[in-house]
Design an enzyme around this catalytic site. Structure first.
Site, PDB file in Angstrom:
ATOM      1  N   GLY A   1      -1.200   5.586   6.646  1.00 51.84           N
ATOM      2  CA  GLY A   1      -2.156   5.380   7.631  1.00 51.84           C
ATOM      3  C   GLY A   1      -2.483   3.659   7.617  1.00 51.84           C
ATOM      4  O   GLY A   1      -2.567   3.278   8.592  1.00 51.84           O
TER       5      GLY A   1
ATOM      6  N   ASP B   1      -7.795  -3.134  -0.230  1.00 53.42           N
ATOM      7  CA  ASP B   1      -8.752  -2.011  -0.750  1.00 53.42           C
ATOM      8  C   ASP B   1      -9.760  -1.490   0.263  1.00 53.42           C
ATOM      9  O   ASP B   1     -10.392  -2.542   0.912  1.00 53.42           O
ATOM     10  CB  ASP B   1      -9.273  -2.212  -2.159  1.00 53.42           C
ATOM     11  CG  ASP B   1      -9.562  -1.134  -3.080  1.00 53.42           C
ATOM     12  OD1 ASP B   1      -8.794  -0.263  -3.169  1.00 53.42           O
ATOM     13  OD2 ASP B   1     -11.095  -0.830  -3.264  1.00 53.42           O
ATOM     14  N   SER B   2      -9.932  -0.415   0.588  1.00 53.50           N
ATOM     15  CA  SER B   2     -11.031  -0.132   1.581  1.00 53.50           C
ATOM     16  C   SER B   2     -11.675   1.081   1.062  1.00 53.50           C
ATOM     17  O   SER B   2     -11.017   1.821   0.233  1.00 53.50           O
ATOM     18  CB  SER B   2     -10.129   0.155   3.003  1.00 53.50           C
ATOM     19  OG  SER B   2      -9.044   1.060   2.598  1.00 53.50           O
TER      20      SER B   2
ATOM     21  N   PHE C   1      -6.519   8.538   9.981  1.00 54.16           N
ATOM     22  CA  PHE C   1      -6.463   9.285   8.702  1.00 54.16           C
ATOM     23  C   PHE C   1      -7.540   9.308   8.051  1.00 54.16           C
ATOM     24  O   PHE C   1      -8.760   8.744   8.325  1.00 54.16           O
ATOM     25  CB  PHE C   1      -5.512   8.502   7.905  1.00 54.16           C
ATOM     26  CG  PHE C   1      -5.803   6.885   7.805  1.00 54.16           C
ATOM     27  CD1 PHE C   1      -5.580   5.907   8.432  1.00 54.16           C
ATOM     28  CD2 PHE C   1      -6.217   6.810   6.275  1.00 54.16           C
ATOM     29  CE1 PHE C   1      -6.034   4.583   7.965  1.00 54.16           C
ATOM     30  CE2 PHE C   1      -6.601   5.438   5.972  1.00 54.16           C
ATOM     31  CZ  PHE C   1      -6.418   4.313   6.965  1.00 54.16           C
TER      32      PHE C   1
ATOM     33  N   GLU D   1      -3.351   1.538 -11.290  1.00 54.72           N
ATOM     34  CA  GLU D   1      -4.558   2.240 -11.435  1.00 54.72           C
ATOM     35  C   GLU D   1      -5.979   1.414 -11.130  1.00 54.72           C
ATOM     36  O   GLU D   1      -6.171   0.374 -11.967  1.00 54.72           O
ATOM     37  CB  GLU D   1      -4.784   2.505 -13.111  1.00 54.72           C
ATOM     38  CG  GLU D   1      -3.715   3.611 -13.852  1.00 54.72           C
ATOM     39  CD  GLU D   1      -3.606   4.665 -13.095  1.00 54.72           C
ATOM     40  OE1 GLU D   1      -4.747   5.310 -12.677  1.00 54.72           O
ATOM     41  OE2 GLU D   1      -2.572   5.480 -12.871  1.00 54.72           O
TER      42      GLU D   1
ATOM     43  N   HIS E   1     -12.834  -1.928  10.646  1.00 56.82           N
ATOM     44  CA  HIS E   1     -13.131  -2.623   9.508  1.00 56.82           C
ATOM     45  C   HIS E   1     -11.693  -3.498   9.152  1.00 56.82           C
ATOM     46  O   HIS E   1     -11.564  -4.727   8.977  1.00 56.82           O
ATOM     47  CB  HIS E   1     -13.552  -1.900   8.060  1.00 56.82           C
ATOM     48  CG  HIS E   1     -12.686  -0.614   8.019  1.00 56.82           C
ATOM     49  ND1 HIS E   1     -12.513   0.271   9.156  1.00 56.82           N
ATOM     50  CD2 HIS E   1     -12.045  -0.178   7.120  1.00 56.82           C
ATOM     51  CE1 HIS E   1     -11.650   1.197   8.638  1.00 56.82           C
ATOM     52  NE2 HIS E   1     -11.475   0.949   7.493  1.00 56.82           N
TER      53      HIS E   1
ATOM     54  N   THR F   1       0.958  -1.325   0.256  1.00 57.02           N
ATOM     55  CA  THR F   1       0.065   0.067   0.012  1.00 57.02           C
ATOM     56  C   THR F   1       1.001   1.208  -0.075  1.00 57.02           C
ATOM     57  O   THR F   1       2.134   1.369   0.634  1.00 57.02           O
ATOM     58  CB  THR F   1      -1.035   0.052   1.148  1.00 57.02           C
ATOM     59  OG1 THR F   1      -1.698   1.292   1.172  1.00 57.02           O
ATOM     60  CG2 THR F   1      -0.108  -0.024   2.512  1.00 57.02           C
TER      61      THR F   1
ATOM     62  N   TYR G   1     -11.371   9.356   6.414  1.00 55.23           N
ATOM     63  CA  TYR G   1     -12.527   9.905   6.968  1.00 55.23           C
ATOM     64  C   TYR G   1     -12.719   9.629   8.459  1.00 55.23           C
ATOM     65  O   TYR G   1     -13.806   9.817   8.957  1.00 55.23           O
ATOM     66  CB  TYR G   1     -13.700   9.181   6.126  1.00 55.23           C
ATOM     67  CG  TYR G   1     -13.684   9.374   4.811  1.00 55.23           C
ATOM     68  CD1 TYR G   1     -14.296  10.673   3.971  1.00 55.23           C
ATOM     69  CD2 TYR G   1     -12.851   8.538   3.892  1.00 55.23           C
ATOM     70  CE1 TYR G   1     -14.351  10.810   2.859  1.00 55.23           C
ATOM     71  CE2 TYR G   1     -12.975   8.733   2.343  1.00 55.23           C
ATOM     72  CZ  TYR G   1     -13.552   9.822   1.893  1.00 55.23           C
ATOM     73  OH  TYR G   1     -13.503  10.153   0.695  1.00 55.23           O
ATOM     74  N   ASP G   2     -11.704   9.187   9.051  1.00 51.47           N
ATOM     75  CA  ASP G   2     -11.790   9.028  10.635  1.00 51.47           C
ATOM     76  C   ASP G   2     -12.509  10.091  11.521  1.00 51.47           C
ATOM     77  O   ASP G   2     -13.211   9.871  12.349  1.00 51.47           O
ATOM     78  CB  ASP G   2     -10.589   8.505  11.213  1.00 51.47           C
ATOM     79  CG  ASP G   2     -10.059   7.104  10.704  1.00 51.47           C
ATOM     80  OD1 ASP G   2     -10.867   6.375  10.522  1.00 51.47           O
ATOM     81  OD2 ASP G   2      -9.051   6.831  11.080  1.00 51.47           O
TER      82      ASP G   2
HETATM   83  P1  ITT Z   1      -3.324   2.266  -1.557  1.00 52.21           P
HETATM   84  O1  ITT Z   1      -4.407   1.886  -2.813  1.00 52.21           O
HETATM   85  O2  ITT Z   1      -1.942   2.226  -1.941  1.00 52.21           O
HETATM   86  O3  ITT Z   1      -3.486   1.032  -0.613  1.00 52.21           O
HETATM   87  P2  ITT Z   1      -5.181   4.339  -1.152  1.00 52.21           P
HETATM   88  O4  ITT Z   1      -5.111   5.393  -0.025  1.00 52.21           O
HETATM   89  O5  ITT Z   1      -5.343   4.973  -2.709  1.00 52.21           O
HETATM   90  O6  ITT Z   1      -3.749   3.403  -0.798  1.00 52.21           O
HETATM   91  P3  ITT Z   1      -7.602   2.940  -1.235  1.00 52.21           P
HETATM   92  O7  ITT Z   1      -7.758   3.076  -2.725  1.00 52.21           O
HETATM   93  O8  ITT Z   1      -8.037   1.581  -0.813  1.00 52.21           O
HETATM   94  O9  ITT Z   1      -6.238   3.166  -0.764  1.00 52.21           O
HETATM   95  O10 ITT Z   1      -8.408   3.953  -0.764  1.00 52.21           O
HETATM   96  C1  ITT Z   1      -8.799   3.999   0.712  1.00 52.21           C
HETATM   97  C2  ITT Z   1      -9.380   5.307   1.175  1.00 52.21           C
HETATM   98  O11 ITT Z   1     -10.576   4.972   1.922  1.00 52.21           O
HETATM   99  C3  ITT Z   1      -8.285   5.971   1.871  1.00 52.21           C
HETATM  100  O12 ITT Z   1      -7.536   6.866   1.294  1.00 52.21           O
HETATM  101  C4  ITT Z   1      -9.293   6.614   3.037  1.00 52.21           C
HETATM  102  O13 ITT Z   1      -9.749   8.065   2.042  1.00 52.21           O
HETATM  103  C5  ITT Z   1     -10.438   5.747   3.055  1.00 52.21           C
HETATM  104  N1  ITT Z   1     -10.191   4.895   4.224  1.00 52.21           N
HETATM  105  C6  ITT Z   1     -10.018   3.668   4.307  1.00 52.21           C
HETATM  106  N2  ITT Z   1      -9.807   2.946   5.453  1.00 52.21           N
HETATM  107  C7  ITT Z   1      -9.946   3.994   6.250  1.00 52.21           C
HETATM  108  C8  ITT Z   1      -9.834   4.135   7.549  1.00 52.21           C
HETATM  109  O14 ITT Z   1      -9.545   3.128   8.515  1.00 52.21           O
HETATM  110  N3  ITT Z   1     -10.285   5.351   8.285  1.00 52.21           N
HETATM  111  C9  ITT Z   1     -10.331   6.469   7.460  1.00 52.21           C
HETATM  112  N4  ITT Z   1     -10.431   6.390   6.077  1.00 52.21           N
HETATM  113  C10 ITT Z   1     -10.224   5.171   5.607  1.00 52.21           C
END
Ligand code: ITT
Length: 204
Positions: free
Chosen positions: A14, A72-73, A155, A43, A183, A10, A157-158
């Protein structure tokens, strides 16, 4: 015990912190994607968290000999029909920041009453080795979107994700408290059990 190499694939600091804190104590030698100084960027173009997690995992793990963990989250808000969803990281614009993403959500939800502000965080973890997927795990946490930011930890949207069982936003929880209920923490709990079995098996 022999250390097993794990790449945490990743670019999000965060996430990387939360994942490595959770896996501490396992016989793993952890490498972070950013340490590889790779210029390749995956991408994300799938409509599901799981598809994106698989894609990212296999892309970043393709030149790696050990285990690769990709995640992915995102945040899915009921009254926004699941948005920001898979676009959580880049919701406000392609060069989005956490601040801009939060501002966009709060603006869109300005007139939404409290009882309609339900949301969930989703985390999909994919573990692979040399292109073979070993585990896919999903974790979820349910909460309510606040109308103002609260808290200084975490980090993304926390600061606007209120978690009713603890009566605080995720940003008001310590890293340990968040990992115990989030989660990602729930998905990592299952991953840890999987890895404990896998590591023992590999080392015998
Ligand atoms: P990688 O793809 O490199 O892992 P990314 O930040 O682009 O990094 P994602 O595409 O999975 O990762 O997007 C996840 C977004 O969702 C992340 O940037 C936050 O805005 C939000 N998010 C996910 N988990 C979170 C958490 O535990 N607390 C707050 N926001 C979260």
């Amino acid at each position: 015990m022999i250390d097993i190499k794990l790449l945490i694939a990743t670019t999000n600091q965060g996430k990387a912190k939360e994942i490595s804190a959770y896996l501490e104590g396992l016989p793993l030698s952890v490498t972070f994607l950013l340490e590889l100084n790779s210029l390749d960027i995956y991408e994300e173009d799938s409509l599901s968290f799981l598809e994106n997690a698989r894609g990212k995992n296999l892309f970043y793990g393709r030149k790696w000999e050990g285990l690769t963990l990709g995640e992915d989250s995102g945040l899915a808000i009921d009254c926004l029909q699941g948005a920001p969803g898979v676009r959580s990281a880049r919701f406000s614009d392609p060069g989005a920041t956490d601040e801009k993403n939060i501002a966009k959500v709060l603006k869109l939800m300005e007139d939404v009453p409290e009882e309609e502000r339900k949301a969930r965080f989703v985390s999909c973890l994919v573990l692979s080795q040399k292109g073979k997927i070993l585990a896919e795990i999903t974790g979820e946490a349910r909460g309510v979107i606040t109308s103002t930011k609260k808290g200084r930890f975490g980090f993304g949207y926390d600061p606007i994700f209120y978690y009713p069982p603890l009566d605080r936003t995720f940003a008001e929880l310590s890293p340990e408290e968040k990992n115990a209920v989030s989660h990602r923490g729930q998905a990592l709990k299952q991953l840890k059990t999987f890895l404990q079995t896998h590591c023992n098996w590999t080392n015998t």
